[in-house]
Scaffold this motif. Structure first.
Motif, PDB file in Angstrom:
ATOM      1  N   SER B  12      -2.266   6.237   2.755  1.00 43.96           N
ATOM      2  CA  SER B  12      -1.040   6.846   3.759  1.00 43.96           C
ATOM      3  C   SER B  12      -0.652   7.155   2.160  1.00 43.96           C
ATOM      4  O   SER B  12       0.518   8.303   3.169  1.00 43.96           O
ATOM      5  CB  SER B  12      -1.140   5.748   4.852  1.00 43.96           C
ATOM      6  N   GLY B  13      -0.037   6.723   1.822  1.00 41.85           N
ATOM      7  CA  GLY B  13       0.230   6.680   0.860  1.00 41.85           C
ATOM      8  C   GLY B  13       0.367   6.238  -0.804  1.00 41.85           C
ATOM      9  O   GLY B  13      -0.068   6.756  -0.886  1.00 41.85           O
ATOM     10  N   VAL B  14       2.203   6.327  -1.198  1.00 46.57           N
ATOM     11  CA  VAL B  14       2.139   5.147  -2.234  1.00 46.57           C
ATOM     12  C   VAL B  14       1.327   3.636  -2.425  1.00 46.57           C
ATOM     13  O   VAL B  14       1.830   2.612  -3.385  1.00 46.57           O
ATOM     14  CB  VAL B  14       3.379   5.432  -2.967  1.00 46.57           C
ATOM     15  N   LEU B  70     -15.255   1.564  -2.818  1.00 49.44           N
ATOM     16  CA  LEU B  70     -14.507   2.268  -1.509  1.00 49.44           C
ATOM     17  C   LEU B  70     -13.460   1.099  -1.465  1.00 49.44           C
ATOM     18  O   LEU B  70     -14.138   0.171  -0.635  1.00 49.44           O
ATOM     19  CB  LEU B  70     -14.699   3.235  -0.845  1.00 49.44           C
ATOM     20  N   VAL B  71     -12.276   1.357  -1.400  1.00 51.89           N
ATOM     21  CA  VAL B  71     -11.129  -0.030  -1.097  1.00 51.89           C
ATOM     22  C   VAL B  71     -10.465   1.219  -0.649  1.00 51.89           C
ATOM     23  O   VAL B  71      -9.511   1.875  -0.047  1.00 51.89           O
ATOM     24  CB  VAL B  71     -10.373  -0.583  -1.867  1.00 51.89           C
ATOM     25  N   ILE B  72      -9.863   0.333   1.307  1.00 49.05           N
ATOM     26  CA  ILE B  72      -9.585   1.246   1.938  1.00 49.05           C
ATOM     27  C   ILE B  72      -7.967   0.375   1.755  1.00 49.05           C
ATOM     28  O   ILE B  72      -8.131  -1.249   2.610  1.00 49.05           O
ATOM     29  CB  ILE B  72     -10.008   1.144   3.225  1.00 49.05           C
ATOM     30  N   ALA B  73      -7.542   0.600   0.770  1.00 51.67           N
ATOM     31  CA  ALA B  73      -5.899   0.296   0.847  1.00 51.67           C
ATOM     32  C   ALA B  73      -4.761   0.541   1.972  1.00 51.67           C
ATOM     33  O   ALA B  73      -3.584  -0.063   1.193  1.00 51.67           O
ATOM     34  CB  ALA B  73      -5.472   0.568  -1.321  1.00 51.67           C
ATOM     35  N   CYS B  74      -5.213  -0.169   2.721  1.00 50.94           N
ATOM     36  CA  CYS B  74      -4.369   0.548   3.743  1.00 50.94           C
ATOM     37  C   CYS B  74      -4.445  -0.355   5.309  1.00 50.94           C
ATOM     38  O   CYS B  74      -5.498  -0.506   5.807  1.00 50.94           O
ATOM     39  CB  CYS B  74      -4.265   2.417   4.477  1.00 50.94           C
ATOM     40  N   ASN B  75      -3.500  -1.195   5.374  1.00 52.83           N
ATOM     41  CA  ASN B  75      -3.931  -1.838   6.400  1.00 52.83           C
ATOM     42  C   ASN B  75      -4.456  -1.385   7.535  1.00 52.83           C
ATOM     43  O   ASN B  75      -5.473  -1.321   8.714  1.00 52.83           O
ATOM     44  CB  ASN B  75      -2.770  -3.563   6.450  1.00 52.83           C
ATOM     45  N   THR B  76      -3.371  -0.413   7.851  1.00 58.36           N
ATOM     46  CA  THR B  76      -3.672   0.603   9.757  1.00 58.36           C
ATOM     47  C   THR B  76      -4.816   1.055   9.664  1.00 58.36           C
ATOM     48  O   THR B  76      -5.763   1.015   9.765  1.00 58.36           O
ATOM     49  CB  THR B  76      -2.583   1.205   9.363  1.00 58.36           C
ATOM     50  N   ALA B  79      -7.461  -1.212   9.601  1.00 52.82           N
ATOM     51  CA  ALA B  79      -7.963  -2.327  11.333  1.00 52.82           C
ATOM     52  C   ALA B  79      -8.784  -0.983  12.078  1.00 52.82           C
ATOM     53  O   ALA B  79      -9.715  -1.569  12.315  1.00 52.82           O
ATOM     54  CB  ALA B  79      -6.363  -2.515  11.610  1.00 52.82           C
ATOM     55  N   VAL B  80      -8.499   0.215  12.125  1.00 53.58           N
ATOM     56  CA  VAL B  80      -8.932   1.088  12.538  1.00 53.58           C
ATOM     57  C   VAL B  80     -10.258   1.590  12.222  1.00 53.58           C
ATOM     58  O   VAL B  80     -11.547   2.259  13.086  1.00 53.58           O
ATOM     59  CB  VAL B  80      -8.274   2.914  13.222  1.00 53.58           C
ATOM     60  N   ALA B  81     -10.278   2.279  11.272  1.00 51.29           N
ATOM     61  CA  ALA B  81     -11.482   3.069  10.502  1.00 51.29           C
ATOM     62  C   ALA B  81     -12.855   2.588   8.972  1.00 51.29           C
ATOM     63  O   ALA B  81     -13.583   2.734   8.212  1.00 51.29           O
ATOM     64  CB  ALA B  81     -11.153   3.630   8.880  1.00 51.29           C
ATOM     65  N   LEU B  82     -12.654   1.167   9.125  1.00 53.20           N
ATOM     66  CA  LEU B  82     -13.462   0.495   7.913  1.00 53.20           C
ATOM     67  C   LEU B  82     -14.586  -0.061   8.702  1.00 53.20           C
ATOM     68  O   LEU B  82     -15.820   0.311   8.087  1.00 53.20           O
ATOM     69  CB  LEU B  82     -12.649  -1.250   8.190  1.00 53.20           C
ATOM     70  N   GLU B  83     -14.944   0.255  10.020  1.00 53.93           N
ATOM     71  CA  GLU B  83     -16.553   0.279  10.152  1.00 53.93           C
ATOM     72  C   GLU B  83     -16.991   1.145  10.365  1.00 53.93           C
ATOM     73  O   GLU B  83     -18.431   0.772   9.583  1.00 53.93           O
ATOM     74  CB  GLU B  83     -16.485  -0.913  11.575  1.00 53.93           C
ATOM     75  N   GLY B 117       3.665  -6.451   9.931  1.00 54.45           N
ATOM     76  CA  GLY B 117       2.498  -5.166   9.250  1.00 54.45           C
ATOM     77  C   GLY B 117       2.723  -3.710   9.796  1.00 54.45           C
ATOM     78  O   GLY B 117       4.306  -4.098  10.707  1.00 54.45           O
ATOM     79  N   THR B 118       2.475  -2.467  10.410  1.00 57.14           N
ATOM     80  CA  THR B 118       3.153  -1.571  11.229  1.00 57.14           C
ATOM     81  C   THR B 118       3.100  -2.100  12.369  1.00 57.14           C
ATOM     82  O   THR B 118       2.462  -2.516  12.773  1.00 57.14           O
ATOM     83  CB  THR B 118       2.008  -0.075  10.329  1.00 57.14           C
TER      84      THR B 118
END
Lengths: 272, 272
Positions: B12-14, B70-76, B79-83, B117-118
């Motif tokens: 999502s950012g840095v 690909l690494v999704i380096a954002c927990n949020t 949580a919602v987009a990995l699958e 977390g968020t």
């Protein structure tokens, strides 16, 4: 691969119990079938062909159980038999060397890493190769500690003699200014407090046992084959080619609970 | 999968720069292509459908490069987009939640684990589910810390205000007698010293960033797709949907070296 199938763990003796304990702690729903080749322990100074043969004998015996993964919980056996077993088996095979190497890379800030292990593990430079394959610019120093495994197998780790042997063996490592030391033998976590004292506070100790359990967890998770809860609990089985009473004593002291141990004599290997 | 292909990292950012730095440190031969969606940061309170759409936009853009993971380096986003991303892509996709959960299980002795977390990460209970899937008998408590990400994105982490906010936000966690706290947001490692001080010495902090880099290393190794040495060195590329000067400042302060940053405006998403 079936979720409720067992995880096989093989070792030259009781050292792999450190891996088994970590698997039980980190993956409490998984069933473990363990084989410790105590009758022919230690492996550390044997011929690689002979070690490969011993590993195949243990795996053949354990194959009576439905298995979903095999862990070679012995650094020496990993160094010489991992590739061979990966080729022969149609289940994932994990060794203890790569998990330890990756954990050391993650922990080390200075890139100055030590490895202690048996003579064969150090001579094959298996850790050094695993480390350099990922990160070519590291300072890696290996030290064989042939006196350590007998201390554990003979249950001498709480004696003054053990303190002295560990201290004297590791003294030459001080000159290298290491920040991380890999316990490159699954017996060594049973000597952790002595090793920590001998190395000093600035050196992080890496236990391949913990790391291997974690990588097993990742592997099962990625393959969607983590066991689910079992109504009647999990029953582990332990086999030893040596004396089952000694094995049970060491295992129960290490796990803090009763374990089910049976003796299984393996056929004599051909001469190597 | 080609060994010399790049690793894509989206965030999502840095915050994901903490993952990028760990990948650079642990896997120095790998090339990274990074996208930070700063223009739409933070993701933490957004609609899950919207977050999935943003992730797809970033991945579409990065697909101009040959990628091997690909690494999704954002927990949020994990949580919602990995699958969803795992189903759509034919390269391995790693999130940051499972590596953090496994590291916490490995570190915790008491089984009393906290997660910060968020709001979305905590509301989805993604860590709790990942932890319980492996180990059903844990005490897990989550705490949303919505004030933390803005502190990092606005570079306020070295102010007195940051010290006060972190301390006050985490104070309610003291009652739970935790031994392990998961930094369940990739921005939080930039606040590590403040969080460590607020939690006290008895609590082990788990950085998903370090753990994710390590699991990436394991994955590439298992698939025999670790990059080999490149004659002309490794050139990473960073893209941001926001201000490239701000991104470069934060990134260079974090990496301690020059980085190549380009602005890339993504199309406005439909209304969710």
């Amino acid at each position: 691969m079936q979720k409720q199938h067992a995880i096989a763990i093989i070792d030259s003796g009781v050292g792999g119990l450190t891996v088994a304990r970590e698997v039980m702690r980190q993956l409490p729903q998984e069933q473990i079938i363990y084989f410790g080749d105590n009758a022919r322990c230690p492996y550390g100074s044997r011929d690689p062909e002979e070690i490969r043969y011993f590993c195949l004998q243990m795996v053949d015996f354990l194959s009576q159980y439905p298995l979903k993964a095999l862990v070679i919980a012995c650094n020496t056996a990993t160094a010489v038999a991992l590739e061979d077993l990966r080729e022969r088996l149609n289940i994932p095979v994990l060794g203890v060397i790569e998990p330890g190497a990756r954990a050391a890379l993650s922990a080390s800030r200075s890139g100055r890493i030590g490895v202690i292990g048996t003579e064969t593990t150090i001579r094959t430079a298996a850790y050094e190769r695993a480390l350099r394959r990922i990160h070519p610019e590291l300072y890696v120093v290996g030290k064989a500690c042939p006196a350590f495994v007998p201390l554990v197998e003979q249950q001498l780790q709480h004696t003054e003699e053990a303190v002295r042997i560990v201290k004297e063996t590791l003294a030459p490592l001080h000159q290298y200014d290491l920040d991380t030391l890999i316990l490159g033998c699954t017996h060594y976590p049973l000597l952790t407090s002595l090793i920590a004292e001998a190395m000093g506070e600035t050196v992080t100790l890496i236990s391949s046992a913990e790391e291997t359990a974690r990588e097993l967890s990742m592997l099962l998770s990625l393959q969607d084959s983590l066991a689910t809860a079992r109504g009647d609990g999990v029953e582990h089985h332990f086999y030893t080619s040596g004396d089952d009473v000694t094995f049970r004593n060491i295992g129960e002291a290490w796990f803090g609970c009763h374990i089910n141990v049976q003796r299984k004599i393996l056929e004599k290997a051909p001469n190597f």
